[in-house]
Scaffold this motif. Structure first.
Motif, PDB file in Angstrom:
ATOM      1  N   HIS A  64       0.846  -1.180   0.000  1.00 34.18           N
ATOM      2  CA  HIS A  64       0.000   0.000   0.000  1.00 34.18           C
ATOM      3  C   HIS A  64       0.881   1.227   0.000  1.00 34.18           C
ATOM      4  CE1 HIS A  64      -2.682   3.127   1.064  1.00 34.18           C
ATOM      5  NE2 HIS A  64      -2.141   3.290   2.232  1.00 34.18           N
ATOM      6  N   ASP A 155      -4.937  15.351   3.890  1.00 31.57           N
ATOM      7  CA  ASP A 155      -6.234  14.859   4.355  1.00 31.57           C
ATOM      8  C   ASP A 155      -7.327  15.894   4.105  1.00 31.57           C
ATOM      9  OD1 ASP A 155      -5.013  12.563   5.223  1.00 31.57           O
ATOM     10  OD2 ASP A 155      -4.725  13.298   7.265  1.00 31.57           O
TER      11      ASP A 155
ATOM     12  N   TYR B  61      -9.167   8.030   7.347  1.00 31.40           N
ATOM     13  CA  TYR B  61      -9.566   9.435   7.393  1.00 31.40           C
ATOM     14  C   TYR B  61      -8.322  10.318   7.511  1.00 31.40           C
ATOM     15  CZ  TYR B  61     -14.224   7.669   8.244  1.00 31.40           C
ATOM     16  OH  TYR B  61     -15.417   7.010   8.119  1.00 31.40           O
ATOM     17  N   ARG B  62      -7.292   9.775   8.181  1.00 28.56           N
ATOM     18  CA  ARG B  62      -6.028  10.491   8.295  1.00 28.56           C
ATOM     19  C   ARG B  62      -5.007   9.678   7.507  1.00 28.56           C
ATOM     20  NH1 ARG B  62      -3.618  11.648  14.171  1.00 28.56           N
ATOM     21  NH2 ARG B  62      -5.486  12.928  14.372  1.00 28.56           N
ATOM     22  N   ARG B  63      -4.490  10.265   6.428  1.00 30.98           N
ATOM     23  CA  ARG B  63      -3.630   9.489   5.534  1.00 30.98           C
ATOM     24  C   ARG B  63      -2.185   9.978   5.493  1.00 30.98           C
ATOM     25  NH1 ARG B  63      -7.481   9.020   0.346  1.00 30.98           N
ATOM     26  NH2 ARG B  63      -8.078  11.092   1.009  1.00 30.98           N
ATOM     27  N   SER B  64      -1.884  11.011   6.296  1.00 35.31           N
ATOM     28  CA  SER B  64      -0.485  11.439   6.353  1.00 35.31           C
ATOM     29  C   SER B  64      -0.153  11.878   7.773  1.00 35.31           C
ATOM     30  CB  SER B  64      -0.222  12.573   5.363  1.00 35.31           C
ATOM     31  OG  SER B  64      -1.103  13.639   5.590  1.00 35.31           O
ATOM     32  N   GLY B  68       3.708  15.431   6.914  1.00 33.76           N
ATOM     33  CA  GLY B  68       3.342  15.230   5.514  1.00 33.76           C
ATOM     34  C   GLY B  68       3.693  13.862   4.957  1.00 33.76           C
ATOM     35  N   PRO B  70       3.333  10.225   3.923  1.00 35.75           N
ATOM     36  CA  PRO B  70       2.148   9.362   3.772  1.00 35.75           C
ATOM     37  C   PRO B  70       2.176   8.204   4.771  1.00 35.75           C
ATOM     38  CG  PRO B  70       3.168   9.780   1.641  1.00 35.75           C
ATOM     39  CD  PRO B  70       4.122  10.291   2.675  1.00 35.75           C
ATOM     40  N   ILE B  71       1.025   7.907   5.337  1.00 30.49           N
ATOM     41  CA  ILE B  71       0.928   6.798   6.298  1.00 30.49           C
ATOM     42  C   ILE B  71       0.856   5.478   5.528  1.00 30.49           C
ATOM     43  CG2 ILE B  71      -0.547   5.712   8.046  1.00 30.49           C
ATOM     44  CD1 ILE B  71      -1.409   8.518   8.909  1.00 30.49           C
ATOM     45  N   GLN B  72       1.708   4.533   5.913  1.00 30.93           N
ATOM     46  CA  GLN B  72       1.680   3.189   5.325  1.00 30.93           C
ATOM     47  C   GLN B  72       1.053   2.254   6.358  1.00 30.93           C
ATOM     48  OE1 GLN B  72       3.248   2.915   2.207  1.00 30.93           O
ATOM     49  NE2 GLN B  72       3.744   5.093   2.361  1.00 30.93           N
TER      50      GLN B  72
END
Lengths: 408, 157
Positions: A64, A155, B61-64, B68, B70-72
């Motif tokens: 991902h 976001d 809902y929170r992707r980073s 800044g 990016p969340i994996q």
């Protein structure tokens, strides 16, 4: 003590140190062996840590996301994922419209929905949803239902361009074409697709911006669309042109309060100018369209409670008169392990004088009760058994459906 | 001196007291065994993660991260105690398969390109070490070597 006893004691004293020395040597040898084994173990562990991890073994296992900036390296290729949805069902209906009035029963090969997603670059993604629809005459048609390139800046700000689902309330934004995603066998009457007697512009072609912001009361989400808008009739999504200069503008705002997890409520509004039809005296000029709606949902497992309504105002510039229609639904379900019994109540009130809805099958005053049971037999296969009682202006009907829907 | 009848009535009471004492002794042991921590890359500046924040992160809902990155997302191994916490506390669902369904739904909603990975604990830790934005939850006892990692208690659990 006699002489033999003294001799024995002397022998023991003489041999004891030699025995102790022999024991020490054996222990040292054993310890050395253990140290060697530990050295080998450490070496193995170090090698394992440096080696790339083995492939994941979960059915959900996919990489991902990419490391930021990796798309600029020579070895980068966009990732691609293909998924799909399908359904097959058996329908029984009494008093249907059409040439086979009375009752009908048949198997139906439902549409096959192909979803392709790709990570084109860091924060840039592509999505396409293509539907293969099986028509009553035996032919197959292909509809590209969604085609979007999106940039997830943060976001709070995401931008997408292409064809998507209009920001029109909860159902239209949450559910798309895959029937497996619905608790029920079909969409609410209000949110039927344009080519299935729908009265709302559920698809758009244009630009979409959206995002969510964490605030003190909870998560606030928004969506804004600027698009081509409606064509001359309900089933005309303007894909490659716009018949007038004005653009459709739609927006939706939703709050999910932290205090009650699973609860969310929101409002939406849409404005458009529907083009007139040259040569048609009833549609000589354009129609100004305003749609306003609200929704309140509670989706904390095991509950699913959805309430939504949309109000449609048409300002007819040919007759200089107004037409108002509205519709909505209330749906509730309760999950008990693999079983989800559910109920939905649909309502639709159409202004029959509205020339825009003239001839649209299903666009009439109607109420519908839906009772059903969804069984999630396997993770991605669901069996749904449903009964529907429709009270419509033209005819009432009873219908039953046994549907198998799946994701692949 | 208690009668035989009194002795009979006291026996269940004694048994219950003994069971309660045994449970009191065993429960903290079980809780210690299932201590769940949030595992981040050591370069991640985040110092606390609450249960509510974890819901936003795993709900996409929170992707980073605040800087800044990016969340994996990484999911705990199937059937593990950490996955149980993920199902019941983070997603508040009944069964593990509902998480798989949830993520397919999110892909369809265009919130994710693909569902998150569900690797083994060893692979998860290796990925968190190598990817600055990666996150997973795990049992603290499972992590033999915390080098390159930032372990945070899951607040609000």
């Amino acid at each position: 003590m006699g002489r033999p006893a003294w001799a024995a004691l002397g022998l023991v004293l003489l041999l004891a140190p030699a025995q102790a020395r022999g024991d020490d040597a054996a222990r040292i040898e054993a310890l050395e062996r253990e140290v060697e084994e530990l050295k080998l173990l450490v070496k193995d562990l170090q090698a394992e840590r440096q080696a790339p991890p083995p492939p994941s073994r979960s059915p959900m296992a996919h990489d991902h996301g990419s490391a930021s900036g990796a798309e600029n390296s020579a070895g980068w290729v966009p990732t691609l994922a293909i998924r799909g949805f399908g359904n097959v069902q058996y329908d029984y209906q009494t008093n249907p419209e059409g040439p086979h009035s009375g009752s009908t029963n048949h198997f139906t090969n439902g549409a096959m929905d192909l979803l392709i997603t790709s990570e084109v670059a860091s924060k840039v993604g592509f999505l396409s949803e293509t539907q293969f629809e099986f028509e009553p005459d035996g032919s197959t048609s292909i509809d590209v239902e969604r085609l979007l390139l999106h940039y997830d800046y943060s976001d709070a700000m995401n931008v997408a361009i292409g064809r998507g689902h209009t920001a029109l309330g909860y159902w239209n934004a949450r559910f798309h074409h895959g029937v497996w995603l619905y608790t029920t066998t079909d969409r609410p009457i209000l949110f039927r697709f344009e080519d299935d007697g729908g009265i709302l512009p559920v698809h758009f072609v244009g630009l979409e911006a959206g995002g969510s912001v964490e605030t003190a009361p909870g998560l606030v989400s928004y969506v804004l669309d600027v698009a081509n808008g409606r064509g001359e009739i309900t089933d005309q999504v303007q894909l490659i042109e716009d018949r007038n200069h004005s653009k459709m503008v739609a927006g939706m705002l939703r709050l999910a309060p932290d205090a009650i997890p699973g609860l969310a409520f929101g409002v939406n509004a849409l404005m458009d100018e529907i083009p007139g039809i040259p040569g048609n005296p009833d549609r000589a000029h354009s129609i100004g369209e305003t749609i306003a709606g609200f929704h309140a949902v509670y989706t904390e497992s095991p509950w699913e409670i959805l309430l939504e309504s949309q109000y449609i105002h048409h300002e007819d510039r040919t007759c200089h008169c107004n037409h108002d229609s509205w519709g909505g639904y209330f749906q509730t379900g309760y999950r008990l392990g693999k079983f989800t019994p559910y109920y939905r109540f649909d309502w639709l009130g159409i202004d029959e004088q509205d020339p825009f809805y003239t001839g649209v099958v299903g666009a009439e005053d109607s109420l519908q009760h839906v009772f059903g049971l969804r069984i999630d037999w396997w993770t991605f296969v669901a069996l749904k058994l449903e009964y529907r009682r429709l009270l419509a202006r033209s005819a009432d009907s009873n219908a039953g459906t046994a549907q198998v829907s799946f994701a692949f | 001196m208690p009668s035989e009848r009194q002795a009979r009535t006291r026996r269940p009471l004694r048994a219950a007291l003994a069971a309660a004492a045994l449970a009191a002794w065993l429960l903290p042991t079980a809780a210690r065994a299932a201590e769940i921590v949030v595992v981040l890359n050591e370069k991640n500046a985040v110092s606390t993660v609450s249960l509510q924040q974890l819901r936003l992160i795993y709900g996409a809902y929170r992707r980073s991260w605040p800087d800044g990155t990016p969340i994996q997302l990484l999911l705990p191994a199937a059937g593990s105690p950490a996955m149980q916490v993920m199902v019941t506390k983070v997603f508040r669902r009944q069964r593990e398969e509902e998480i798989a369904q949830y993520y397919v739904d999110l892909v369809f909603q265009q919130k994710l390109v693909k569902p998150p990975t569900q690797p083994s604990i060893r692979e998860s830790l290796a990925r968190v070490r190598s990817q600055p934005g990666a996150i997973v939850i795990a049992e603290k006892d499972e992590i033999d070597d915390p080098s390159g990692l930032r372990l945070l208690p899951l607040e609000g659990l």
